[in-house]
Design a protein around this motif. Structure first.
Motif, short mmCIF file in Angstrom:
data_model
loop_
_atom_site.label_atom_id
_atom_site.label_comp_id
_atom_site.label_asym_id
_atom_site.label_seq_id
_atom_site.Cartn_x
_atom_site.Cartn_y
_atom_site.Cartn_z
N THR A 44 0.83 -1.20 0.00
CA THR A 44 0.00 0.00 0.00
C THR A 44 0.87 1.26 0.00
O THR A 44 0.60 2.22 -0.73
CB THR A 44 -0.92 0.02 1.23
OG1 THR A 44 -1.78 -1.12 1.19
CG2 THR A 44 -1.76 1.29 1.27
N PHE A 45 1.94 1.23 0.79
CA PHE A 45 2.82 2.39 0.87
C PHE A 45 3.53 2.63 -0.47
O PHE A 45 3.59 3.76 -0.95
CB PHE A 45 3.86 2.19 1.97
CG PHE A 45 4.88 3.30 2.05
CD1 PHE A 45 4.54 4.53 2.60
CD2 PHE A 45 6.16 3.12 1.56
CE1 PHE A 45 5.47 5.56 2.66
CE2 PHE A 45 7.09 4.14 1.62
CZ PHE A 45 6.74 5.36 2.16
N MET A 46 4.05 1.55 -1.07
CA MET A 46 4.85 1.68 -2.29
C MET A 46 4.00 2.02 -3.51
O MET A 46 4.45 2.76 -4.39
CB MET A 46 5.63 0.39 -2.55
CG MET A 46 6.69 0.08 -1.51
SD MET A 46 7.96 1.39 -1.38
CE MET A 46 8.69 1.30 -3.02
N HIS A 47 2.78 1.50 -3.58
CA HIS A 47 1.97 1.65 -4.79
C HIS A 47 0.85 2.69 -4.66
O HIS A 47 0.29 3.12 -5.68
CB HIS A 47 1.37 0.30 -5.18
CG HIS A 47 2.38 -0.73 -5.53
ND1 HIS A 47 3.11 -0.69 -6.70
CD2 HIS A 47 2.83 -1.82 -4.85
CE1 HIS A 47 3.94 -1.72 -6.73
NE2 HIS A 47 3.80 -2.42 -5.62
N ILE A 48 0.53 3.09 -3.43
CA ILE A 48 -0.56 4.05 -3.23
C ILE A 48 -0.05 5.32 -2.55
O ILE A 48 -0.10 6.42 -3.12
CB ILE A 48 -1.71 3.44 -2.39
CG1 ILE A 48 -2.27 2.19 -3.06
CG2 ILE A 48 -2.80 4.49 -2.17
CD1 ILE A 48 -2.91 2.42 -4.40
N THR A 49 0.44 5.16 -1.32
CA THR A 49 0.82 6.32 -0.51
C THR A 49 1.97 7.11 -1.11
O THR A 49 1.87 8.34 -1.28
CB THR A 49 1.20 5.86 0.91
OG1 THR A 49 0.17 5.04 1.44
CG2 THR A 49 1.41 7.07 1.82
N LEU A 50 3.05 6.41 -1.44
CA LEU A 50 4.24 7.10 -1.95
C LEU A 50 3.98 7.84 -3.26
O LEU A 50 4.35 9.01 -3.39
CB LEU A 50 5.38 6.10 -2.10
CG LEU A 50 6.78 6.69 -2.34
CD1 LEU A 50 7.19 7.59 -1.19
CD2 LEU A 50 7.80 5.56 -2.50
N PRO A 51 3.35 7.20 -4.26
CA PRO A 51 3.08 7.93 -5.51
C PRO A 51 2.22 9.17 -5.31
O PRO A 51 2.44 10.20 -5.97
CB PRO A 51 2.37 6.90 -6.38
CG PRO A 51 2.86 5.58 -5.87
CD PRO A 51 2.99 5.78 -4.39
N LEU A 52 1.23 9.09 -4.42
CA LEU A 52 0.35 10.24 -4.18
C LEU A 52 1.09 11.38 -3.47
O LEU A 52 0.71 12.55 -3.61
CB LEU A 52 -0.86 9.82 -3.36
CG LEU A 52 -1.87 8.91 -4.07
CD1 LEU A 52 -2.97 8.46 -3.10
CD2 LEU A 52 -2.50 9.64 -5.26
N ALA A 53 2.12 11.03 -2.73
CA ALA A 53 2.87 12.05 -1.99
C ALA A 53 4.06 12.58 -2.77
O ALA A 53 4.75 13.49 -2.30
CB ALA A 53 3.35 11.48 -0.65
#
Length: 219
Positions: free
Chosen positions: A134-143
């Protein structure tokens, strides 16, 4: 004249690049942890993390000397391992630049992660994604936009660091003399042409990077 300016400019870029790599990694980690965390003493910890942003650079330099100087436990340990003291070296300049630029990266990363919609993250976990996925594919790209801003601001801050670096790394021509300290020496010696050249290079680099960030923010 460019021969006199190239050394300090290249060293400044080198110091800024290395310090920004460490600052980006630590700032993203700290920003992620602090964005959603809630614990006793959080305000105190955040105040400490942001403190280098408001302290006079000479105070930061003094504290670094106390922490890593030849008479400190950390300084003696580093000298025992490497065979030479940390103070008045390029690595001292990297540490000084990293300390003063870290708050910019941390704040940008924290705000970036806070702006990520938690419902999107929760939906990813409901679909079976693990925390790291979730962090690598969702959170990080959005941030990413905020993270890029933090990286650029940290780099430009490190590029122009003067006070803390002067005290901790010194101003040794060909070794620890950065563009910022070279400008000071040029002014002091009356070499205005060199001072203008170095100033112009730093202004151009900083302007270009900041302009790039502003272009990324355009809809």
């Amino acid at each position: 004249m460019w021969t006199d300016a190239s050394g300090p400019v290249l060293l400044s870029v080198q110091v800024a690049v290395i310090s920004t790599i460490f600052v980006a990694a630590s700032g993203i980690l700290a920003g992620r942890l602090m964005a959603r965390a809630s614990f006793k003493g959080k305000t105190l910890l955040e105040t400490i993390l942001m403190l280098p942003l408001v302290l006079p650079p000479t105070v930061v330099g003094f504290l670094l000397i106390v922490a890593f100087g030849v008479n400190s436990p950390a300084g003696r340990l580093i000298e025992g391992v490497t065979g030479s003291p940390l103070i008045f070296t390029v690595w001292a300049a990297v540490i000084a630049a990293g300390v003063v630029s870290f708050p910019l990266m941390y704040q940008a990363a924290k705000l970036g992660f806070q702006m990520v919609d938690r419902e999107i993250e929760d939906a990813s976990k409901v679909d079976g994604a693990g925390g790291m996925q979730t962090f690598m594919h969702i959170t990080l790209p959005l941030a990413v936009p905020s993270l890029i801003t933090g990286v650029v601001l940290s780099f430009t801050r490190a590029l122009g660091e003067f006070g803390a670096s002067l005290m901790f790394a010194g101003n040794i021509p060909g070794q620890t003399q950065t563009a910022a300290t070279a400008i000071y020496v040029a002014m002091d010696s009356g070499d205005m042409n060199l001072a203008w050249l170095l100033t112009g290079v730093l202004v151009l680099l900083s302007f270009t990077l900041l302009f790039f960030v502003q272009m990324l923010k355009r809809p």
